[in-house]
Design a protein around this motif. Structure first.
Motif, mmCIF file in Angstrom:
data_model
loop_
_atom_site.group_PDB
_atom_site.id
_atom_site.type_symbol
_atom_site.label_atom_id
_atom_site.label_comp_id
_atom_site.label_asym_id
_atom_site.label_seq_id
_atom_site.Cartn_x
_atom_site.Cartn_y
_atom_site.Cartn_z
ATOM 1 N N LEU A 16 44.376 38.544 36.030
ATOM 2 C CA LEU A 16 43.202 39.264 36.534
ATOM 3 C C LEU A 16 42.669 38.616 37.807
ATOM 4 C CD1 LEU A 16 41.232 40.099 33.249
ATOM 5 C CD2 LEU A 16 42.567 41.650 34.689
ATOM 6 N N THR A 17 42.774 37.286 37.892
ATOM 7 C CA THR A 17 42.353 36.594 39.110
ATOM 8 C C THR A 17 43.203 37.016 40.299
ATOM 9 O OG1 THR A 17 41.580 34.674 37.848
ATOM 10 C CG2 THR A 17 42.032 34.344 40.187
ATOM 11 N N PHE A 18 44.521 37.092 40.097
ATOM 12 C CA PHE A 18 45.398 37.550 41.171
ATOM 13 C C PHE A 18 45.075 38.988 41.567
ATOM 14 C CE2 PHE A 18 48.719 34.415 39.440
ATOM 15 C CZ PHE A 18 48.214 33.405 40.245
ATOM 16 N N PHE A 19 44.724 39.827 40.573
ATOM 17 C CA PHE A 19 44.382 41.215 40.863
ATOM 18 C C PHE A 19 43.104 41.295 41.690
ATOM 19 C CE2 PHE A 19 42.214 45.188 39.805
ATOM 20 C CZ PHE A 19 43.193 46.113 40.093
ATOM 21 N N VAL A 20 42.088 40.518 41.303
ATOM 22 C CA VAL A 20 40.809 40.542 42.022
ATOM 23 C C VAL A 20 40.957 39.962 43.424
ATOM 24 C CG1 VAL A 20 38.459 39.620 42.034
ATOM 25 C CG2 VAL A 20 39.438 40.489 39.909
ATOM 26 N N MET A 21 41.749 38.893 43.526
ATOM 27 C CA MET A 21 41.883 38.199 44.809
ATOM 28 C C MET A 21 42.946 38.807 45.706
ATOM 29 S SD MET A 21 39.595 35.845 44.607
ATOM 30 C CE MET A 21 40.046 34.926 46.068
ATOM 31 N N ALA A 22 43.661 39.848 45.250
ATOM 32 C CA ALA A 22 44.754 40.426 46.034
ATOM 33 C C ALA A 22 44.308 40.878 47.431
ATOM 34 C CB ALA A 22 45.389 41.589 45.271
ATOM 35 N N LEU A 52 41.299 24.121 43.296
ATOM 36 C CA LEU A 52 41.046 25.228 44.219
ATOM 37 C C LEU A 52 41.076 26.567 43.496
ATOM 38 C CD1 LEU A 52 43.164 24.117 47.324
ATOM 39 C CD2 LEU A 52 40.712 23.871 46.967
ATOM 40 N N VAL A 53 42.047 26.726 42.563
ATOM 41 C CA VAL A 53 42.134 27.973 41.800
ATOM 42 C C VAL A 53 40.889 28.166 40.948
ATOM 43 C CG1 VAL A 53 43.426 29.174 39.996
ATOM 44 C CG2 VAL A 53 44.646 27.989 41.817
ATOM 45 N N LEU A 54 40.394 27.065 40.342
ATOM 46 C CA LEU A 54 39.216 27.162 39.485
ATOM 47 C C LEU A 54 37.943 27.381 40.289
ATOM 48 C CD1 LEU A 54 39.915 24.263 36.941
ATOM 49 C CD2 LEU A 54 40.113 26.695 36.518
ATOM 50 N N GLY A 55 37.843 26.719 41.439
ATOM 51 C CA GLY A 55 36.567 26.707 42.145
ATOM 52 C C GLY A 55 36.397 27.723 43.244
ATOM 53 N N MET A 56 37.478 28.310 43.753
ATOM 54 C CA MET A 56 37.361 29.183 44.913
ATOM 55 C C MET A 56 37.823 30.606 44.643
ATOM 56 S SD MET A 56 38.760 26.503 47.808
ATOM 57 C CE MET A 56 38.340 27.574 49.170
ATOM 58 N N THR A 57 38.128 30.923 43.390
ATOM 59 C CA THR A 57 38.602 32.268 43.049
ATOM 60 C C THR A 57 37.751 32.837 41.914
ATOM 61 O OG1 THR A 57 40.234 31.445 41.455
ATOM 62 C CG2 THR A 57 40.947 31.637 43.743
ATOM 63 N N ALA A 58 38.206 33.971 41.379
ATOM 64 C CA ALA A 58 37.481 34.652 40.303
ATOM 65 C C ALA A 58 37.820 34.104 38.925
ATOM 66 C CB ALA A 58 37.799 36.149 40.348
ATOM 67 N N PHE A 59 38.616 33.044 38.848
ATOM 68 C CA PHE A 59 39.124 32.565 37.567
ATOM 69 C C PHE A 59 38.006 32.101 36.638
ATOM 70 C CE2 PHE A 59 40.804 29.226 34.806
ATOM 71 C CZ PHE A 59 41.889 29.861 34.228
ATOM 72 N N THR A 60 37.008 31.407 37.161
ATOM 73 C CA THR A 60 35.963 30.818 36.320
ATOM 74 C C THR A 60 35.234 31.876 35.509
ATOM 75 O OG1 THR A 60 35.652 29.016 37.916
ATOM 76 C CG2 THR A 60 33.880 29.406 36.331
ATOM 77 N N ARG A 61 34.771 32.921 36.186
ATOM 78 C CA ARG A 61 34.021 33.966 35.491
ATOM 79 C C ARG A 61 34.882 34.648 34.435
ATOM 80 N NH1 ARG A 61 31.410 38.841 38.942
ATOM 81 N NH2 ARG A 61 30.805 37.016 40.186
#
Length: 249
Positions: free
Chosen positions: A100-106, A61-70
């Protein structure tokens, strides 16, 4: 996704649950109680089992539904462009990408907490409504950051056609479309990051060839110049700021 996991658990445990409810001395810890109004109450053991199953799919879910991949792909390409081998190491790349993913998804996570977690804990909505509401918030983020042509491609392959409202797009369409769009965007950003370092490599290689230094590695000579250029232009701040700015909250 969580609802699907609970469905799989209940499917495999259905014979056991039936046995525990109909035969005395069965597994009383694995029970489902249905109230007069039709609501079902799951035993604590079933809730723990569902939670442990959901935790196994949390990395996906973290890999596929957040900004982590990019973010992680861009950071990996940047390291290759610099030619620093394993510096920064993989653990640092993953840590930076997660933060950075947590920052973008905050903003999305805060919205989910205020509209879903609070009312659910207060008893104002049931589990199904909470899952649906939280999923719609994540779906909204993915739709904003998905290319339209990728969304149309997967929609056509699923024979669904055009959707009148973005809320009607199912997860099995938006998830692969979002991942495909993220990969395309990450490689485009990586290409732009690679260009200045490629120019430095070409210039150093041309100078070495003109001096007749065939046995000297151009990458070894170009590395300090690339590091110097990256530091002088404040490369990390520029990269992180530009990368975060590519997302639509």
């Amino acid at each position: 996704m969580k609802k699907f996991s609970i469905f799989l658990i209940l499917t495999f445990l259905f014979p056991v649950l039936g046995f525990s409810q109909t035969v005395p001395g069965g597994l009383e810890a694995l029970t489902i109680t249905e109230s007069a109004n039709g609501d079902k109450t799951y035993s604590l053991s079933l809730k723990i089992l569902a939670l442990m199953t959901a935790l196994t799919i949390l990395p996906s879910l973290v890999l596929g539904m957040t900004a982590f991949t990019r973010i992680v792909i861009v950071m990996s390409i940047l390291r290759q462009a610099l030619g620093t081998q394993q510096t920064p190491p993989n653990q640092i790349i993953i840590a930076i990408s997660l933060f950075l993913t947590f920052f973008v998804m905050a903003p999305t996570f805060n919205k989910i907490y205020s509209t879903v977690s609070g009312p659910y804990q207060a008893g104002e909505m049931n589990l199904s409504e909470a899952i649906e509401s939280g999923g719609n918030e994540l779906k909204g983020f993915m739709i904003k950051n998905t290319r339209k042509n990728d969304l149309v491609m997967f929609s056509d392959m699923a024979n669904k056609g055009d959707f009148l409202d973005t809320s009607e797009i199912p997860f099995y369409i938006i998830l692969p479309a979002y991942m495909t769009s993220e990969l395309k965007t990450a490689f485009q950003i990586g290409f732009l990051l690679f260009l200045p370092f490629l120019v430095i490599d070409m210039v150093i290689a041309s100078i070495l060839m003109s001096l007749g230094m065939m046995m000297l590695s151009p990458m070894l000579i170009a590395l300090p110049f690339k590091l110097l250029l990256f530091v002088l232009v404040d490369g990390w701040s520029m990269t992180v700021g530009s990368l975060v700015g590519t997302f639509s909250p």
